[in-house]
Design a protein around this motif. Sequence first.
Motif, PDB file in Angstrom:
ATOM      1  N   SER A  70       0.823  -1.214   0.000  1.00 20.57           N
ATOM      2  CA  SER A  70       0.000   0.000   0.000  1.00 20.57           C
ATOM      3  C   SER A  70       0.853   1.258   0.000  1.00 20.57           C
ATOM      4  CB  SER A  70      -0.903   0.016   1.237  1.00 20.57           C
ATOM      5  OG  SER A  70      -0.111   0.131   2.425  1.00 20.57           O
ATOM      6  N   GLU A  71       0.240   2.374  -0.396  1.00 17.82           N
ATOM      7  CA  GLU A  71       0.953   3.643  -0.416  1.00 17.82           C
ATOM      8  C   GLU A  71       1.386   4.038   0.997  1.00 17.82           C
ATOM      9  OE1 GLU A  71       1.909   5.511  -3.019  1.00 17.82           O
ATOM     10  OE2 GLU A  71       1.162   3.934  -4.340  1.00 17.82           O
ATOM     11  N   GLU A  72       0.556   3.709   1.986  1.00 16.08           N
ATOM     12  CA  GLU A  72       0.905   4.036   3.366  1.00 16.08           C
ATOM     13  C   GLU A  72       2.167   3.276   3.799  1.00 16.08           C
ATOM     14  OE1 GLU A  72      -2.050   3.136   2.337  1.00 16.08           O
ATOM     15  OE2 GLU A  72      -3.280   4.952   2.675  1.00 16.08           O
ATOM     16  N   ARG A  73       2.219   1.987   3.422  1.00 20.53           N
ATOM     17  CA  ARG A  73       3.386   1.180   3.774  1.00 20.53           C
ATOM     18  C   ARG A  73       4.621   1.667   3.025  1.00 20.53           C
ATOM     19  NH1 ARG A  73       6.826  -0.458   6.971  1.00 20.53           N
ATOM     20  NH2 ARG A  73       8.126  -2.187   6.263  1.00 20.53           N
ATOM     21  N   ILE A  74       4.436   2.090   1.762  1.00 23.92           N
ATOM     22  CA  ILE A  74       5.563   2.613   0.985  1.00 23.92           C
ATOM     23  C   ILE A  74       6.128   3.865   1.667  1.00 23.92           C
ATOM     24  CG2 ILE A  74       6.186   3.747  -1.183  1.00 23.92           C
ATOM     25  CD1 ILE A  74       4.292   1.790  -2.605  1.00 23.92           C
ATOM     26  N   ALA A  75       5.255   4.724   2.174  1.00 21.09           N
ATOM     27  CA  ALA A  75       5.699   5.912   2.898  1.00 21.09           C
ATOM     28  C   ALA A  75       6.487   5.524   4.153  1.00 21.09           C
ATOM     29  CB  ALA A  75       4.512   6.792   3.263  1.00 21.09           C
ATOM     30  N   GLU A  76       6.022   4.474   4.851  1.00 21.33           N
ATOM     31  CA  GLU A  76       6.733   3.994   6.039  1.00 21.33           C
ATOM     32  C   GLU A  76       8.115   3.466   5.668  1.00 21.33           C
ATOM     33  OE1 GLU A  76       4.259   1.080   7.828  1.00 21.33           O
ATOM     34  OE2 GLU A  76       2.725   2.517   8.502  1.00 21.33           O
ATOM     35  N   ILE A  77       8.178   2.747   4.543  1.00 24.63           N
ATOM     36  CA  ILE A  77       9.472   2.239   4.079  1.00 24.63           C
ATOM     37  C   ILE A  77      10.422   3.409   3.811  1.00 24.63           C
ATOM     38  CG2 ILE A  77      10.663   1.043   2.181  1.00 24.63           C
ATOM     39  CD1 ILE A  77       8.205  -0.780   1.966  1.00 24.63           C
ATOM     40  N   GLY A  78       9.881   4.487   3.235  1.00 28.26           N
ATOM     41  CA  GLY A  78      10.699   5.680   2.995  1.00 28.26           C
ATOM     42  C   GLY A  78      11.299   6.211   4.280  1.00 28.26           C
ATOM     43  N   ASN A  79      10.512   6.252   5.336  1.00 33.10           N
ATOM     44  CA  ASN A  79      11.017   6.726   6.634  1.00 33.10           C
ATOM     45  C   ASN A  79      12.069   5.778   7.195  1.00 33.10           C
ATOM     46  OD1 ASN A  79       9.350   9.012   6.686  1.00 33.10           O
ATOM     47  ND2 ASN A  79       7.638   7.848   7.580  1.00 33.10           N
ATOM     48  N   GLU A  80      11.884   4.477   6.980  1.00 33.68           N
ATOM     49  CA  GLU A  80      12.867   3.498   7.449  1.00 33.68           C
ATOM     50  C   GLU A  80      14.174   3.629   6.685  1.00 33.68           C
ATOM     51  OE1 GLU A  80      11.442  -0.554   8.230  1.00 33.68           O
ATOM     52  OE2 GLU A  80       9.390   0.201   8.006  1.00 33.68           O
ATOM     53  N   LEU A  81      14.055   3.932   5.396  1.00 37.46           N
ATOM     54  CA  LEU A  81      15.265   4.157   4.595  1.00 37.46           C
ATOM     55  C   LEU A  81      16.048   5.361   5.123  1.00 37.46           C
ATOM     56  CD1 LEU A  81      13.917   3.601   0.957  1.00 37.46           C
ATOM     57  CD2 LEU A  81      15.526   2.142   2.187  1.00 37.46           C
ATOM     58  N   LYS A  82      15.344   6.431   5.453  1.00 34.89           N
ATOM     59  CA  LYS A  82      16.001   7.640   5.944  1.00 34.89           C
ATOM     60  C   LYS A  82      16.713   7.402   7.267  1.00 34.89           C
ATOM     61  CE  LYS A  82      12.675  10.784   3.752  1.00 34.89           C
ATOM     62  NZ  LYS A  82      11.562  11.746   3.985  1.00 34.89           N
ATOM     63  N   SER A  83      16.263   6.410   8.016  1.00 35.03           N
ATOM     64  CA  SER A  83      16.885   6.127   9.317  1.00 35.03           C
ATOM     65  C   SER A  83      18.211   5.377   9.188  1.00 35.03           C
ATOM     66  CB  SER A  83      15.924   5.312  10.190  1.00 35.03           C
ATOM     67  OG  SER A  83      15.758   3.992   9.661  1.00 35.03           O
ATOM     68  N   ILE A  84      18.525   4.861   7.990  1.00 35.78           N
ATOM     69  CA  ILE A  84      19.805   4.163   7.765  1.00 35.78           C
ATOM     70  C   ILE A  84      20.893   5.214   7.592  1.00 35.78           C
ATOM     71  CG2 ILE A  84      21.071   2.615   6.233  1.00 35.78           C
ATOM     72  CD1 ILE A  84      18.392   1.276   5.556  1.00 35.78           C
ATOM     73  N   SER A  85      21.962   5.084   8.352  1.00 37.34           N
ATOM     74  CA  SER A  85      22.979   6.149   8.442  1.00 37.34           C
ATOM     75  C   SER A  85      23.625   6.497   7.109  1.00 37.34           C
ATOM     76  CB  SER A  85      24.059   5.748   9.447  1.00 37.34           C
ATOM     77  OG  SER A  85      24.696   4.544   9.053  1.00 37.34           O
ATOM     78  N   ASN A  86      23.800   5.516   6.220  1.00 28.54           N
ATOM     79  CA  ASN A  86      24.498   5.777   4.958  1.00 28.54           C
ATOM     80  C   ASN A  86      23.565   6.250   3.842  1.00 28.54           C
ATOM     81  OD1 ASN A  86      26.893   5.816   3.358  1.00 28.54           O
ATOM     82  ND2 ASN A  86      26.273   3.901   2.398  1.00 28.54           N
ATOM     83  N   VAL A  87      22.284   6.358   4.122  1.00 32.98           N
ATOM     84  CA  VAL A  87      21.328   6.795   3.101  1.00 32.98           C
ATOM     85  C   VAL A  87      21.255   8.318   3.090  1.00 32.98           C
ATOM     86  CG1 VAL A  87      18.889   6.854   2.463  1.00 32.98           C
ATOM     87  CG2 VAL A  87      19.958   4.695   3.129  1.00 32.98           C
ATOM     88  N   GLY A  88      21.430   8.895   1.886  1.00 30.34           N
ATOM     89  CA  GLY A  88      21.301  10.334   1.736  1.00 30.34           C
ATOM     90  C   GLY A  88      19.893  10.694   1.297  1.00 30.34           C
TER      91      GLY A  88
END
Length: 303
Positions: A70-88
Amino acid sequence: MKISTFRYSLKQGLINIKRNLLFSLASIGTIIACLFLFGIFYSIVLNMQNEVKTIEDTLTITVFFDEGTSEERIAEIGNELKSISNVGAIDYISADKAWKGYIEDVYNGDTEYVRSIFGDDNPLENASSYEVKLKDIKIQEDTVKSIMAIPDVRKVNSSEGTANSLNSINHLVGYASIGVIVILLFVSLFLISNTITIGISVRKEEIAIMKLIGAKDSFVRTPFLVEGVMIGLIGSIIPIGIIYFMYDAVVNYLTAHFNVVANLFNFVPVATVIKGMAPYALGMGIGIGFVGSLLTTYRHLRV
């Protein structure tokens, strides 16, 4: 050190260089050759690093989701990606945007022709994704593992081969530079040692008299140290000047005669090259002269 002693040491150092002019010139010439090659390799490495950084800034990894996410879950995945230290930065590419980009790249934006083949269907309906830029491409593999551990992430397309190739080229150029420079440094030390040894031999009787009347070892040794430092200083200033005047000429020639080079490389300005190179070159030149003369005087000034 007293001013009079410094003046004496400086004067004697200049006299020694003039007296052993041939060997002094050989020592200076070797240091010039060494630091000139260092300057060339430094310029190459600096441009390679700049090019790698430019390529790294354009490299992205693509994160795809499980079908039906779902779009809501995709948005959550985006936030999880941002929490990874090496992700810009991350950029969400919807299915519609991905399809439009594909039409633009493959069919030159001819939507009518594409519609005649595919109709109004979007073959990339389940291909929405995140494009992710990494802060450090060198730890891409570990970052991909962290991303794959996120629930509902189906696949990660990375550029591991490109990143490894860029790092390998960087390391190869760096190791080759170090190898050549180390060899030339030893040659420079050998020649400076010979130059100082000859100076000591010529002044052996004078040094013996100075020692007999109570001259300290430091007083006797200092002119030879000054001689070595001056040889190193002269030998380091000249290649800096050569690189300064030669760099732009070489870059202009390459970009004017080789279109591939002009299109592929964004050369670092000469001011940046000299600013980075000069401290190393001066340090190595003076260091070679000082160490070479110091070792030689300790070995031979036991009168």
